[in-house]
Design a protein around this motif. Structure first.
Motif, PDB file in Angstrom:
ATOM      1  N   VAL A 233     -12.686 -35.117  24.095  1.00 29.98           N
ATOM      2  CA  VAL A 233     -12.337 -33.759  23.657  1.00 29.98           C
ATOM      3  C   VAL A 233     -13.482 -33.077  22.912  1.00 29.98           C
ATOM      4  O   VAL A 233     -13.308 -31.968  22.410  1.00 29.98           O
ATOM      5  N   ARG A 234     -14.626 -33.733  22.833  1.00 28.14           N
ATOM      6  CA  ARG A 234     -15.769 -33.103  22.157  1.00 28.14           C
ATOM      7  C   ARG A 234     -16.225 -31.892  22.964  1.00 28.14           C
ATOM      8  O   ARG A 234     -16.525 -32.000  24.159  1.00 28.14           O
ATOM      9  N   PRO A 235     -16.295 -30.714  22.333  1.00 23.57           N
ATOM     10  CA  PRO A 235     -16.701 -29.510  23.068  1.00 23.57           C
ATOM     11  C   PRO A 235     -18.176 -29.572  23.479  1.00 23.57           C
ATOM     12  O   PRO A 235     -19.005 -30.195  22.797  1.00 23.57           O
ATOM     13  N   ARG A 350      -5.152 -26.716  10.336  1.00 24.39           N
ATOM     14  CA  ARG A 350      -4.854 -28.113  10.639  1.00 24.39           C
ATOM     15  C   ARG A 350      -5.954 -28.644  11.557  1.00 24.39           C
ATOM     16  O   ARG A 350      -6.276 -28.014  12.568  1.00 24.39           O
ATOM     17  N   ILE A 351      -6.525 -29.803  11.179  1.00 29.60           N
ATOM     18  CA  ILE A 351      -7.591 -30.412  11.976  1.00 29.60           C
ATOM     19  C   ILE A 351      -6.934 -31.263  13.061  1.00 29.60           C
ATOM     20  O   ILE A 351      -6.205 -32.210  12.760  1.00 29.60           O
ATOM     21  N   THR A 352      -7.172 -30.929  14.322  1.00 30.64           N
ATOM     22  CA  THR A 352      -6.532 -31.664  15.420  1.00 30.64           C
ATOM     23  C   THR A 352      -7.437 -32.735  16.016  1.00 30.64           C
ATOM     24  O   THR A 352      -6.956 -33.692  16.612  1.00 30.64           O
ATOM     25  N   ASN A 353      -8.730 -32.554  15.907  1.00 29.03           N
ATOM     26  CA  ASN A 353      -9.698 -33.595  16.238  1.00 29.03           C
ATOM     27  C   ASN A 353     -10.953 -33.308  15.442  1.00 29.03           C
ATOM     28  O   ASN A 353     -11.027 -32.270  14.770  1.00 29.03           O
ATOM     29  N   PRO A 354     -11.942 -34.191  15.449  1.00 29.09           N
ATOM     30  CA  PRO A 354     -13.088 -33.998  14.538  1.00 29.09           C
ATOM     31  C   PRO A 354     -13.850 -32.694  14.717  1.00 29.09           C
ATOM     32  O   PRO A 354     -14.647 -32.339  13.843  1.00 29.09           O
ATOM     33  N   TRP A 355     -13.613 -31.993  15.815  1.00 23.89           N
ATOM     34  CA  TRP A 355     -14.370 -30.751  16.056  1.00 23.89           C
ATOM     35  C   TRP A 355     -13.478 -29.538  16.254  1.00 23.89           C
ATOM     36  O   TRP A 355     -13.966 -28.471  16.607  1.00 23.89           O
ATOM     37  N   THR A 356     -12.184 -29.686  16.042  1.00 20.17           N
ATOM     38  CA  THR A 356     -11.271 -28.579  16.333  1.00 20.17           C
ATOM     39  C   THR A 356     -10.322 -28.328  15.168  1.00 20.17           C
ATOM     40  O   THR A 356      -9.727 -29.264  14.632  1.00 20.17           O
ATOM     41  N   THR A 371     -15.825 -26.516  16.018  1.00 18.52           N
ATOM     42  CA  THR A 371     -16.849 -26.446  14.968  1.00 18.52           C
ATOM     43  C   THR A 371     -17.620 -27.749  14.894  1.00 18.52           C
ATOM     44  O   THR A 371     -17.068 -28.824  15.105  1.00 18.52           O
ATOM     45  N   ARG A 372     -18.888 -27.638  14.607  1.00 22.96           N
ATOM     46  CA  ARG A 372     -19.696 -28.852  14.458  1.00 22.96           C
ATOM     47  C   ARG A 372     -19.290 -29.642  13.219  1.00 22.96           C
ATOM     48  O   ARG A 372     -19.297 -30.868  13.233  1.00 22.96           O
ATOM     49  N   SER A 373     -18.940 -28.921  12.138  1.00 25.98           N
ATOM     50  CA  SER A 373     -18.616 -29.609  10.883  1.00 25.98           C
ATOM     51  C   SER A 373     -17.460 -28.919  10.179  1.00 25.98           C
ATOM     52  O   SER A 373     -17.166 -27.741  10.440  1.00 25.98           O
ATOM     53  N   ILE A 374     -16.832 -29.679   9.271  1.00 22.80           N
ATOM     54  CA  ILE A 374     -15.673 -29.179   8.529  1.00 22.80           C
ATOM     55  C   ILE A 374     -15.829 -29.591   7.065  1.00 22.80           C
ATOM     56  O   ILE A 374     -16.233 -30.719   6.781  1.00 22.80           O
ATOM     57  N   TYR A 517      -2.814 -31.058   6.694  1.00 22.45           N
ATOM     58  CA  TYR A 517      -4.141 -30.740   7.244  1.00 22.45           C
ATOM     59  C   TYR A 517      -4.538 -31.647   8.411  1.00 22.45           C
ATOM     60  O   TYR A 517      -5.665 -31.564   8.905  1.00 22.45           O
ATOM     61  N   GLY A 518      -3.635 -32.540   8.815  1.00 17.42           N
ATOM     62  CA  GLY A 518      -3.923 -33.417   9.941  1.00 17.42           C
ATOM     63  C   GLY A 518      -4.699 -34.662   9.586  1.00 17.42           C
ATOM     64  O   GLY A 518      -5.213 -35.350  10.463  1.00 17.42           O
ATOM     65  N   LEU A 519      -4.800 -34.985   8.308  1.00 19.63           N
ATOM     66  CA  LEU A 519      -5.618 -36.119   7.878  1.00 19.63           C
ATOM     67  C   LEU A 519      -5.045 -37.436   8.396  1.00 19.63           C
ATOM     68  O   LEU A 519      -5.801 -38.323   8.816  1.00 19.63           O
TER      69      LEU A 519
END
Length: 719
Positions: A233-235, A350-356, A371-374, A517-519
């Motif tokens: 799922v990495r963009p 809400r963070i759904t995966n490390p980049w979304t 996003t590259r970073s959060i 936040y999806g943690l």
């Protein structure tokens, strides 16, 4: 230092002195070894085990006492015993001797050094705890670093003996093999530089970098492992460089920094810009405290030769509080941050995966950003105790207090404040000064438990003088409601105590906002806060946390401080990451008198086993404090024994939080009390208290013997 330690030090000095006095070093040079090589070889052929044992013992002794000659003995091992036996004997003798040296240094000096230099060694100790074996291995692989220095230095740290031994055994093996092999050709060596050529030393030095390189590779592999299940799922492209969740102090600063370096950044806030500090914490409480102090000063008008009596218009007081918030709000507004280049979104993230990040906007629409970073800067919320009957009687927290008070024309008469920390103390005093009857309940034996006892005593006395009934060592059991009557039931030394009230405020602490936040789904570890490393990175290399949600401090200024590290590491961490610097973190309780502190206080220094001296200056001696009618409190500075280096400072008195800044600056930049003493301070100001405290220290450390000679000199000059 115990007598046995002095005896050991004396013996070591005697051995070292004899070694050089008797010129034993003449037997540990290349020329002597080459001359006697045949004699040693013949002796070895006749008595192999005895010679091996004697050689082993000699090598171990030289290594243990850090005497010169280890290189010659290593060459001798190769020349006399050959490669296999030479390597075996040298490897174990050198490692065991190094460990003995390590033990001696630890036994003689570690406690003293760790106590005396606890603050500067704190980061070194943390590094050794984290990766001591790796650092030791790197040092052992680089023969240009004197091994005896490594032995002594490591003995002063917390690394355990077994780790030190096996890492030394492994780390010295390559260099030992090279020198033992050189010893086999002993006769052809013209100097030690032939055995330790620049090429060999350079190769070993490069080898010493190998563990650090391996560590980076392992860290990279760990990152790949963590991200492996999300690879699909990495963009390919990202909408943003950074998404910041939460627009409190930490989130605002993180977004500002990202925009300043021209990154594309989105800031998501579910409620109001400015977060808790602007809307529910620092700003409204300090505005209320200022009004309460004005009322208190009016009651004391006769102390200043005036005549006045306050009439508290509580509705007007709260209108002023709201106006203060409104005046400061533009600093944190959507408009300002939009002008700075930040994309501000009102909604729940809400963070759904490390980049979304999925955003439920407050207008009902949804938005998904890659996003590259959060950076997670979600802040904290009040802790509500599990107290039976609490919901039935109703309660307020620091989050709900201000909205409730804004609806009132008159302050409720009878208050119970649960909690003896800074928030509880500040609001108890403010309510009392505005005319309420306040009961403050604290389960611990005193208020402000993290401060020294004398600080707690001053604050409690001040609160009681303002009419607050302080109940320490009282545990809340339950709340009861009988018609319109509300009662808090307490336990004190096994006896129940009933306290009627009109309004109850819970001020027993705050906890990080961790849910929503999806943690959990991402597997981001949490305890009381989000678990991060010392760069504020979570388990994911591109997700960081800052502020109250990350800990370990719950201060607005720390959230801003951490935000710089979180934002910079999130944006540029692939190239360079920065560890957060907590060297000089100030904190303040805005009671009257104020309490402000940086670094250690006495109870912390004692608990950590850190040696310290105390210098104390009382404010009833300060001209400006006397003129202002504020001649109470003190400045207390902890320093390294015999040195002016500051370990911590506590100030109790008027403007304490302002006065503390000088000590924060000094600790941050390594300035001692002598520098403060040598700085010109305006007269008459409260800030002179810092200079006078430094003067107290200077007088306590005058060179008495020198002054006696100076006195004689002046007497001689008088004739």
């Amino acid at each position: 230092m115990k007598a046995t330690r002095w005896i050991v030090i004396a013996l070591l000095l005697v051995v070292g002195t004899l070694f050089f006095t008797l010129d034993l070093n003449q037997y540990l040079n290349l020329h002597y070894l080459q001359q006697r090589q045949q004699d040693f070889a013949a002796l070895y052929a006749e008595h192999p085990w005895q010679v091996r044992a004697a050689y082993f013992a000699m090598y171990l002794l030289v290594a243990a006492l850090s005497l010169p000659g280890a290189v010659l003995l290593t060459l001798a091992g190769g020349a006399i015993f050959g490669f296999f036996w030479g390597l075996l004997l040298v490897s174990f003798a050198s490692s065991m001797g190094a460990t003995v040296s390590f033990w001696v240094a630890r036994w003689l000096l570690r406690d003293t050094v760790q106590t005396r230099f606890a603050i500067p060694l704190k980061e070194i100790n943390a590094g050794v705890e984290r990766a001591g074996a790796l650092y030791l291995l790197s040092l052992r692989l680089i023969p240009v670093v004197p091994f005896f220095l490594i032995n002594l230095g490591m003995g002063l740290t917390s690394i355990n003996s077994w780790t030190f031994y096996w890492v030394s055994q492994l780390g010295m093996l390559v260099g030992t093999a090279a020198f033992v092999n050189a010893g086999i050709q002993l006769g052809s060596l013209r100097s030690l530089s032939d055995a330790a050529s620049p090429a060999l030393l350079g190769s070993l030095a490069l080898l010493g970098l190998l563990p650090l390189v391996v560590r980076r590779i392992v860290r990279h592999m760990e990152r790949l492992r963590v991200l492996a299940r999300w690879r699909s799922v990495r963009p390919a492209r990202f909408d943003r460089n950074l998404v910041v969740i939460g627009a409190g102090s930490g989130g605002l600063v993180a977004a500002y920094i990202a925009a300043a370096v021209k990154a594309k950044v989105t800031l998501v806030e579910a409620k109001v810009m400015g977060g808790d500090c602007l809307n529910y914490g620092c700003v409204p409480s300090k505005a209320l405290i200022r009004s309460a102090k004005a009322a208190h000063q009016m009651r004391r008008a006769r102390d200043y030769g005036l005549s006045a009596a306050p009439v508290v218009d509580f509705k007007a007081v709260m209108q002023r509080v709201q106006q203060v918030i409104a005046d400061i709000a533009p600093h944190d507004s959507v408009a300002r941050y939009t002008d700075l280049g930040v994309d501000v979104v009102q909604g729940y993230a809400r963070i759904t995966n490390p980049w979304t990040v999925e955003i439920q906007r407050t207008d009902g629409s949804r938005q998904t950003l890659s996003t590259r970073s959060i950076v997670i800067a979600a802040g904290a919320q009040p802790v509500v105790p599990a107290l039976p009957g609490l919901e039935e009687v109703g309660y307020l927290t620091s989050d709900t207090l201000w909205e409730h008070l804004a609806t009132l024309d008159v302050l409720p008469k009878r208050w119970v404040v649960l909690g003896g920390g800074p928030i509880g103390c500040e609001l108890s005093q403010a309510f009392a000064r505005l005319g309420a009857d306040v009961i403050q309940v604290e389960m611990a034996p005193r208020l402000l438990l993290r401060e020294d006892e004398e600080v707690s005593a001053v604050v409690q006395a001040s609160l009681e003088a303002d009419g607050v009934q302080v109940l320490t060592s009282h545990q809340a059991l339950r709340c009861e409601r009988l018609g319109d009557a509300k009662v808090l039931v307490l336990s004190h030394h096994g006896q129940e105590v009933r306290m009627p009230f009109d309004q109850l405020l819970c001020a027993v602490g705050r906890k990080a906002r961790l849910t929503g936040y999806g943690l959990e789904a991402l597997g981001i570890a949490t305890d009381k806060t989000i678990i991060t490393d010392d760069t504020l990175q979570t388990v994911y290399p591109n997700i960081y946390a800052a502020g109250d949600v990350a800990g370990p401090y719950q201060f607005t200024h720390v959230a801003s401080h951490q935000a710089w590290y979180a934002a910079v590491n999130a944006l540029f961490g692939d190239f360079k990451r920065f560890r957060v610097n907590y060297q000089a973190i100030p904190q303040a309780s805005f009671t009257d008198p104020e309490v402000a502190r940086v670094g250690l206080n006495e109870q912390e220094a004692t608990a950590q086993g850190i040696a310290y001296e105390v210098t104390r200056y009382v404010l009833d001696d300060l001209d400006r404090a006397i003129a202002d009618g504020e001649a109470r409190g003190f400045v207390k500075v902890l320093t390294v024994p015999g040195k002016d280096r500051i370990l911590g400072a506590t100030i109790v008195g008027a403007q304490a939080a302002e006065l503390l800044a000088e000590y924060v600056l000094a600790m941050q930049h390594g300035l001692g009390l002598n520098k403060i003493l040598g700085t010109v301070h305006t007269y008459p100001t409260m800030a002179e208290a810092n200079k006078y405290a430094a003067g107290q220290w200077r007088r306590a450390h005058q060179p008495q013997r020198l002054l006696q000679w100076v006195e004689r000199f002046h007497a001689w000059r008088r004739g």
